[in-house]
Scaffold this motif. Structure first.
Motif: not given
Length: 321
Positions: A182-189, A192-197, A205-218
């Motif tokens: 929800k935070v990232l929908s309001e403030d995409p960058f 703090t929210a990215c790290l918590s997510y 148990g979704h490590e791959i999803e977390a790694l992929q999310f970081y790549e998109r965010f970065s």
């Protein structure tokens, strides 16, 4: 009287009747009313109002236009809510009107003043539930509305971040993940929210999803802002990527009393590891994120526990495919 500025501007009287803003024929009068509501209970100089709403107009004509608009607003409201004294106007000086933005901000102030986590939690939940939309999103041209919009949005994001921290303490990873989105929908960058997510997602148990999310965010940060994520965020990504590459070991146990064996070893097995029964005499322990020496050490501890429980067993160790 109740007034909403989150979303569509709406005035509802004590009988539940919604005032139709179109009754105010003058657009200036409608905008002036919105201004008074946003800055309610503040003493606003007439000169300032003339500068904002009738810029460039000769002062005596601007003041005349202001007085005409104020008269229209008073007739529209049908209540004595707009006072004038010493060259200043003030809307709802006595505090008799309920305004959603004020309730929202009061909930946040209660949270900040409380030293009790549970009371802060309740107040923050109340606050984020009251923020149903941005401030008058259909009014896109007035600078003062844009400033109010950003002010309340920043408060909303800060409240969500605090709420995320409290949910992290509670160990509620699902809610942390949802609120971070929800935070990232309001403030995409928002890093703090990215790290918590990422933390909540990986812990679920979704490590791959977390790694992929970081790549998109970065990639998005670098492309749109020309910067890279913080070192803290990158370090967590690198650590998670390293853990994800570590092998999974399988300790196979052959034992006749398989149920007793499972009961004996389950307290030794970590939360992230798994116990799976393969057959009536074979059970496997899947050990994650350790090297070979550590896996061998765990195998020996399992053998020792089974021996202490007088269970004859044979164990073997291999890498999972």
């Amino acid at each position: 009287m109740q007034i909403s500025i989150f979303g569509q501007f709406k005035i509802t009287d004590n009988e539940g009747e919604v005032h139709d803003l179109k009754v105010l024929k003058s657009r200036k009068a409608r905008d002036l009313l919105r201004y008074f509501v946003v800055f309610h209970r503040r003493k606003i100089p007439a000169e300032l109002l003339c500068e904002i709403f009738w810029p460039g107009m000769e002062e005596k004509y601007a003041r005349r236009s202001l007085q005409t608009a104020v008269s229209s607003i008073r007739r529209f409201l049908k209540e004595d809510l707009l006072s004038y004294q010493d060259g200043t106007y003030c809307f709802d000086e006595e505090g008799s009107v309920t305004i959603d933005a004020e309730q929202f901000e009061n909930s946040i102030l209660r949270a900040k003043s409380s030293k009790n986590d549970e009371k802060r939690f309740v107040s923050l939940k109340e606050a984020v539930q009251k923020y149903t939309n941005d401030v008058m999103p259909d009014c896109v041209y007035q600078d003062w509305i844009a400033q109010a919009r950003e002010h309340y949005k920043d408060l909303f994001i800060d409240a969500l971040i605090e709420l995320i921290e409290l949910y992290e303490r509670k160990g509620d990873r699902v809610e942390v993940r949802n609120l971070s989105k929800k935070v990232l929908s309001e403030d995409p960058f928002n890093e703090t929210a990215c790290l918590s997510y990422m933390k909540a997602t990986s812990e679920l148990g979704h490590e791959i999803e977390a790694l992929q999310f970081y790549e998109r965010f970065s990639n998005r940060m670098e492309k749109e802002l020309g910067i890279l994520p913080s070192q803290e965020l990158k370090s967590f990504h690198d650590e998670l990527a390293l853990l994800h590459k570590r092998p999974v070991w399988i300790i196979t146990i052959k034992v006749k009393k398989i149920n007793e064996a499972v009961e004996a070893i389950k307290n030794l097995v970590r939360e992230k590891d798994e116990i799976k029964i393969f057959s009536t005499e074979n059970v496997g322990v899947f050990v994650k994120d350790v090297d070979g020496n550590t896996a061998e050490s765990i195998q020996k501890r399992l053998e020792q526990i089974l021996k202490e429980h007088s269970l004859e067993a044979k164990t073997s160790l291999r890498l999972a495919r």
